[in-house]
Design a protein around this motif. Structure first.
Motif, PDB file in Angstrom:
ATOM      1  N   GLY A   1       0.817  -1.212   0.000  1.00 15.10           N
ATOM      2  CA  GLY A   1       0.000   0.000   0.000  1.00 15.10           C
ATOM      3  C   GLY A   1       0.846   1.256   0.000  1.00 15.10           C
ATOM      4  N   THR A   2       1.961   1.247   0.740  1.00 10.18           N
ATOM      5  CA  THR A   2       2.824   2.432   0.808  1.00 10.18           C
ATOM      6  C   THR A   2       3.526   2.671  -0.518  1.00 10.18           C
ATOM      7  OG1 THR A   2       3.167   2.073   3.175  1.00 10.18           O
ATOM      8  CG2 THR A   2       4.751   3.481   2.040  1.00 10.18           C
ATOM      9  N   TRP A   3       3.995   1.607  -1.139  1.00 10.64           N
ATOM     10  CA  TRP A   3       4.666   1.772  -2.430  1.00 10.64           C
ATOM     11  C   TRP A   3       3.708   2.281  -3.492  1.00 10.64           C
ATOM     12  CZ3 TRP A   3       8.481  -2.973  -3.200  1.00 10.64           C
ATOM     13  CH2 TRP A   3       9.449  -2.919  -2.194  1.00 10.64           C
ATOM     14  N   LEU A   4       2.451   1.900  -3.403  1.00 12.02           N
ATOM     15  CA  LEU A   4       1.470   2.446  -4.350  1.00 12.02           C
ATOM     16  C   LEU A   4       1.358   3.957  -4.197  1.00 12.02           C
ATOM     17  CD1 LEU A   4      -1.432  -0.182  -4.108  1.00 12.02           C
ATOM     18  CD2 LEU A   4       0.115   0.148  -6.037  1.00 12.02           C
ATOM     19  N   SER A   5       1.228   4.411  -2.953  1.00  9.65           N
ATOM     20  CA  SER A   5       1.105   5.852  -2.715  1.00  9.65           C
ATOM     21  C   SER A   5       2.385   6.587  -3.093  1.00  9.65           C
ATOM     22  CB  SER A   5       0.773   6.107  -1.244  1.00  9.65           C
ATOM     23  OG  SER A   5      -0.486   5.570  -0.903  1.00  9.65           O
ATOM     24  N   ARG A   6       3.526   5.991  -2.773  1.00 12.25           N
ATOM     25  CA  ARG A   6       4.797   6.631  -3.083  1.00 12.25           C
ATOM     26  C   ARG A   6       5.005   6.762  -4.586  1.00 12.25           C
ATOM     27  NH1 ARG A   6      10.818   4.410  -1.359  1.00 12.25           N
ATOM     28  NH2 ARG A   6      11.971   6.291  -1.936  1.00 12.25           N
ATOM     29  N   SER A   7       4.440   5.846  -5.346  1.00 16.30           N
ATOM     30  CA  SER A   7       4.598   5.870  -6.803  1.00 16.30           C
ATOM     31  C   SER A   7       3.592   6.788  -7.481  1.00 16.30           C
ATOM     32  CB  SER A   7       4.459   4.446  -7.356  1.00 16.30           C
ATOM     33  OG  SER A   7       5.430   3.597  -6.784  1.00 16.30           O
ATOM     34  N   GLY A   8       2.769   7.486  -6.699  1.00  9.54           N
ATOM     35  CA  GLY A   8       1.819   8.423  -7.281  1.00  9.54           C
ATOM     36  C   GLY A   8       0.522   7.794  -7.739  1.00  9.54           C
ATOM     37  N   VAL A   9       0.234   6.556  -7.311  1.00  8.14           N
ATOM     38  CA  VAL A   9      -1.027   5.912  -7.689  1.00  8.14           C
ATOM     39  C   VAL A   9      -2.182   6.641  -7.000  1.00  8.14           C
ATOM     40  CG1 VAL A   9      -2.358   3.771  -7.544  1.00  8.14           C
ATOM     41  CG2 VAL A   9       0.100   3.692  -8.007  1.00  8.14           C
ATOM     42  N   PRO A  10      -3.224   7.014  -7.727  1.00  5.07           N
ATOM     43  CA  PRO A  10      -4.360   7.707  -7.102  1.00  5.07           C
ATOM     44  C   PRO A  10      -4.943   6.894  -5.946  1.00  5.07           C
ATOM     45  CG  PRO A  10      -4.535   7.796  -9.489  1.00  5.07           C
ATOM     46  CD  PRO A  10      -3.404   6.867  -9.179  1.00  5.07           C
ATOM     47  N   PRO A  11      -5.353   7.564  -4.884  1.00  2.00           N
ATOM     48  CA  PRO A  11      -5.870   6.835  -3.713  1.00  2.00           C
ATOM     49  C   PRO A  11      -7.007   5.881  -4.044  1.00  2.00           C
ATOM     50  CG  PRO A  11      -5.482   9.133  -3.153  1.00  2.00           C
ATOM     51  CD  PRO A  11      -5.278   9.015  -4.629  1.00  2.00           C
ATOM     52  N   ARG A  12      -7.895   6.273  -4.956  1.00  2.00           N
ATOM     53  CA  ARG A  12      -9.026   5.392  -5.287  1.00  2.00           C
ATOM     54  C   ARG A  12      -8.543   4.114  -5.958  1.00  2.00           C
ATOM     55  NH1 ARG A  12     -11.919   2.176  -5.381  1.00  2.00           N
ATOM     56  NH2 ARG A  12     -14.148   2.034  -5.877  1.00  2.00           N
TER      57      ARG A  12
ATOM     58  N   THR B   1      -7.066   2.500   3.720  1.00  2.00           N
ATOM     59  CA  THR B   1      -5.943   2.450   2.784  1.00  2.00           C
ATOM     60  C   THR B   1      -4.933   3.544   3.073  1.00  2.00           C
ATOM     61  OG1 THR B   1      -7.474   1.611   1.094  1.00  2.00           O
ATOM     62  CG2 THR B   1      -5.328   2.403   0.340  1.00  2.00           C
ATOM     63  N   MET B   2      -5.433   4.754   3.293  1.00  3.46           N
ATOM     64  CA  MET B   2      -4.540   5.905   3.401  1.00  3.46           C
ATOM     65  C   MET B   2      -3.972   6.090   4.800  1.00  3.46           C
ATOM     66  SD  MET B   2      -4.684   6.568   0.324  1.00  3.46           S
ATOM     67  CE  MET B   2      -3.508   7.902   0.399  1.00  3.46           C
ATOM     68  N   GLU B   3      -4.687   5.669   5.833  1.00  4.95           N
ATOM     69  CA  GLU B   3      -4.246   5.950   7.196  1.00  4.95           C
ATOM     70  C   GLU B   3      -3.551   4.772   7.865  1.00  4.95           C
ATOM     71  OE1 GLU B   3      -7.560   7.406   9.417  1.00  4.95           O
ATOM     72  OE2 GLU B   3      -8.071   8.951   7.968  1.00  4.95           O
ATOM     73  N   VAL B   4      -3.978   3.551   7.547  1.00  8.72           N
ATOM     74  CA  VAL B   4      -3.427   2.376   8.219  1.00  8.72           C
ATOM     75  C   VAL B   4      -2.370   1.689   7.364  1.00  8.72           C
ATOM     76  CG1 VAL B   4      -3.973   0.127   9.234  1.00  8.72           C
ATOM     77  CG2 VAL B   4      -5.562   2.048   9.513  1.00  8.72           C
ATOM     78  N   TYR B   5      -2.639   1.548   6.076  1.00  6.60           N
ATOM     79  CA  TYR B   5      -1.742   0.791   5.198  1.00  6.60           C
ATOM     80  C   TYR B   5      -0.846   1.701   4.360  1.00  6.60           C
ATOM     81  CZ  TYR B   5      -4.063  -3.518   6.453  1.00  6.60           C
ATOM     82  OH  TYR B   5      -4.542  -4.593   7.157  1.00  6.60           O
ATOM     83  N   THR B   6      -0.588   2.898   4.842  1.00  2.00           N
ATOM     84  CA  THR B   6       0.330   3.807   4.169  1.00  2.00           C
ATOM     85  C   THR B   6       1.292   4.371   5.207  1.00  2.00           C
ATOM     86  OG1 THR B   6      -1.345   4.404   2.519  1.00  2.00           O
ATOM     87  CG2 THR B   6       0.523   5.895   2.771  1.00  2.00           C
ATOM     88  N   ASP B   7       2.571   4.152   5.010  1.00  2.00           N
ATOM     89  CA  ASP B   7       3.598   4.622   5.944  1.00  2.00           C
ATOM     90  C   ASP B   7       4.200   5.906   5.391  1.00  2.00           C
ATOM     91  OD1 ASP B   7       5.639   5.032   7.690  1.00  2.00           O
ATOM     92  OD2 ASP B   7       6.492   3.024   7.567  1.00  2.00           O
ATOM     93  N   PRO B   8       3.922   7.062   6.009  1.00  2.00           N
ATOM     94  CA  PRO B   8       4.397   8.340   5.455  1.00  2.00           C
ATOM     95  C   PRO B   8       5.911   8.505   5.505  1.00  2.00           C
ATOM     96  CG  PRO B   8       3.398   8.668   7.619  1.00  2.00           C
ATOM     97  CD  PRO B   8       3.132   7.247   7.230  1.00  2.00           C
ATOM     98  N   LYS B   9       6.601   7.682   6.281  1.00  2.51           N
ATOM     99  CA  LYS B   9       8.050   7.839   6.379  1.00  2.51           C
ATOM    100  C   LYS B   9       8.737   7.573   5.050  1.00  2.51           C
ATOM    101  CE  LYS B   9      12.056   6.524   9.156  1.00  2.51           C
ATOM    102  NZ  LYS B   9      12.566   5.716  10.285  1.00  2.51           N
ATOM    103  N   LEU B  10       8.135   6.740   4.202  1.00  3.06           N
ATOM    104  CA  LEU B  10       8.745   6.406   2.929  1.00  3.06           C
ATOM    105  C   LEU B  10       8.414   7.407   1.834  1.00  3.06           C
ATOM    106  CD1 LEU B  10       9.182   3.728   4.448  1.00  3.06           C
ATOM    107  CD2 LEU B  10       8.775   2.543   2.299  1.00  3.06           C
ATOM    108  N   PHE B  11       7.577   8.402   2.150  1.00  6.40           N
ATOM    109  CA  PHE B  11       7.229   9.392   1.134  1.00  6.40           C
ATOM    110  C   PHE B  11       8.409  10.338   0.898  1.00  6.40           C
ATOM    111  CE2 PHE B  11       2.412   9.218   2.153  1.00  6.40           C
ATOM    112  CZ  PHE B  11       2.383   7.968   1.578  1.00  6.40           C
ATOM    113  N   ASP B  12       8.482  10.850  -0.314  1.00  7.44           N
ATOM    114  CA  ASP B  12       9.485  11.862  -0.655  1.00  7.44           C
ATOM    115  C   ASP B  12       8.906  13.226  -0.309  1.00  7.44           C
ATOM    116  OD1 ASP B  12      11.562  13.323  -1.619  1.00  7.44           O
ATOM    117  OD2 ASP B  12      11.194  12.879  -3.742  1.00  7.44           O
ATOM    118  N   LEU B  13       8.942  13.573   0.980  1.00  4.97           N
ATOM    119  CA  LEU B  13       8.338  14.837   1.414  1.00  4.97           C
ATOM    120  C   LEU B  13       9.100  16.033   0.851  1.00  4.97           C
ATOM    121  CD1 LEU B  13       7.561  13.942   5.145  1.00  4.97           C
ATOM    122  CD2 LEU B  13       6.125  13.657   3.119  1.00  4.97           C
ATOM    123  N   GLN B  14      10.428  15.933   0.791  1.00  2.72           N
ATOM    124  CA  GLN B  14      11.216  17.040   0.249  1.00  2.72           C
ATOM    125  C   GLN B  14      10.868  17.258  -1.224  1.00  2.72           C
ATOM    126  OE1 GLN B  14      13.176  19.155   1.773  1.00  2.72           O
ATOM    127  NE2 GLN B  14      13.684  20.257  -0.113  1.00  2.72           N
TER     128      GLN B  14
END
Length: 468
Positions: free
Chosen positions: A390-401, A415-428
């Motif tokens: 789930g985190t890799w999907l979000s990190r790759s820019g996959v739409p939440p839906r 999906t967004m709150e439990v199965y997504t780890d924000p630490k792996l996001f490219d926040l910068q």
């Protein structure tokens, strides 16, 4: 007005019976079967066709009465004494009178009768008829888990009959269990079992209302987010690579056995998944987001590797939510899966997962240098591979839906709150992608409308703002 009576039945004279005349009546006398059988007697009557039969009375009394619909009902009182049978009949007639007078409904009185019956009888019947998800029957594991949860509540809360069940008992139990160290998720699982059990009791008419409430009034769940023990983190790609390498290079588990030839070293028979296969399983879990329990039920036939879009097909019996679904497969997984299914039957399990898989996973993590808990208190376990997906999907820019659909969640917040780890996001990188912020340096004196800020962001008039 009802009446009590003993039923009389007629049947042929038993073979070997002697018919004697007692007074002016014929009586059959015979001995029952078995070493300790007693002599039995019954009056003999002659039918119109000349056949002789014996007439016997029931051991207990029956009651005949008219119910609230004026229908004639005959029931057994279970009493051998006539006065006791008449008391049972009086209670039945009093019940009918309450229904006719609309003091109570038949359903309410039936539920009241059940309230004093042993709760374990209802529990076992509930577990035996336990429904699954949608039209899929509950699995044996689910039935056994449900039975264990409910028996623990019955014992800890002191419930012996349905009348003992109280909302405050469950709420107090949950508080005490969390204080003693039980996880919030475990408490919620027990709570869900108790609520579902009482919902079933209401549906079958053994309770009038669920003591734990319904809708918004139901016993609240324990806060799982405030419980850090089971909060999982996602794995970084380099960590997953190290984990798979550790599994491939893991030493073969062996045990010793003493025999006449001396001490022998043999392969542990329970180990059905080699290190290489275990590495493939980790890649499959992280690349599809499937749960361990779902993969255990997958067969070779569930793969469709030759389709235009290769997929793994989840039947309703395999999927946790009880719905058939498909998961597209990455190209690198297809190569691995072709190797896995080569020479195997369609009915064979896709992966022969041993019972000790979780222990083997943690051993592989230790060899790979992956800490079980990080500095945020988040843990890595076998289910973290689904969080990784789930985190890799979000990190790759996959739409939440789209991510929600691939994760097969009914609520996008899961999906967004439990199965997504924000630490792996490219926040910068996300911050750098937005338009540059206007300079905050002092500006020279000129038209205040045409400041340096307008060079980066256009000025919108009030009318245009209203339209926008």
């Amino acid at each position: 007005m009802g009446q009590v009576f003993k039923k009389t039945t007629t049947r042929p004279v038993p073979s070997g019976a002697k018919i004697v005349e007692v007074g002016s009546k014929l009586t059959a006398r015979w001995k029952g079967r078995g070493k300790r059988a007693k002599w039995m007697t019954a009056p003999v009557v002659t039918l119109d066709d000349g056949r002789r039969v014996i007439r016997q009375e029931s051991a207990t009394y029956f009651a005949r009465y008219r119910d609230q619909d004026k229908a004639l009902i005959t029931v057994s009182t279970g009493c051998r004494d006539e006065s006791a049978a008449k008391q049972v009949l009086a209670d039945i007639e009093k019940r009918v009178e309450r229904i006719v007078s609309k003091v109570a409904t038949a359903q309410e009185l039936t539920a009241a009768d059940r309230r004093q019956s042993p709760i374990r009888e209802h529990l076992e019947e509930y577990v035996s008829r336990l429904p699954g998800v949608k039209t899929v029957a509950a699995s044996p594991v689910h039935r056994e888990n449900t039975r264990r949860y409910l028996y623990r509540l019955i014992q800890d809360c002191g419930w012996t009959c349905l009348a003992d069940i109280r909302r405050e008992h469950l709420e107090t139990w949950m508080v005490n269990q969390q204080t003693a160290g039980r996880s919030a998720r475990s408490c919620n699982t027990h709570r869900a079992g108790a609520v579902a059990f009482c919902n079933w009791l209401v549906e079958v008419g053994r309770m009038t209302v669920n003591p734990f409430g319904v809708g918004r009034n139901v016993v609240p769940k324990a806060n799982e987010r405030a419980d850090p023990r089971r909060r999982r983190r996602a794995m970084m790609p380099v960590e997953l690579a190290r984990l798979m390498d550790a599994a491939r290079n893991a030493p073969e588990r062996r045990r010793t056995r003493e025999s006449e030839a001396g001490v022998q070293s043999i392969t542990r028979p329970a180990e059905r998944l080699s290190g290489r296969d275990r590495a493939d399983l980790y890649a499959f879990l992280a690349g599809t987001g499937l749960r361990k329990g779902e993969v255990e039920r997958l067969k070779v036939a569930d793969l469709d590797l030759d389709a235009a879009v290769p997929v793994v097909r989840l039947t309703a019996a395999v999927s946790k939510n009880g719905r058939a679904d498909i998961i597209p497969l990455r190209a690198d997984l297809i190569v691995m899966l072709r190797r896995q299914v080569e020479g195997r039957k369609p009915t064979d399990p896709l992966f022969n997962i041993p019972t000790a898989l979780i222990a083997r996973f943690h051993a592989d993590c230790r060899r790979a240098g992956i800490a079980h808990r990080d500095d945020r208190g988040l843990v890595v376990d076998i289910h973290s591979l689904r969080t990784t997906f789930g985190t890799w999907l979000s990190r790759s820019g996959v739409p939440p839906r789209v991510a929600q659909q691939l994760m097969r969640h009914s609520d996008i917040r899961l999906t967004m709150e439990v199965y997504t780890d924000p630490k792996l996001f490219d926040l910068q990188g996300a911050v750098e992608s937005i338009p540059s912020v206007p300079s905050v340096a002092p500006c020279v004196a000129h038209d205040p409308v045409k400041t340096s800020a307008t060079e980066s962001f256009p000025v919108i008039s009030p009318r245009e703002a209203d339209v926008a």
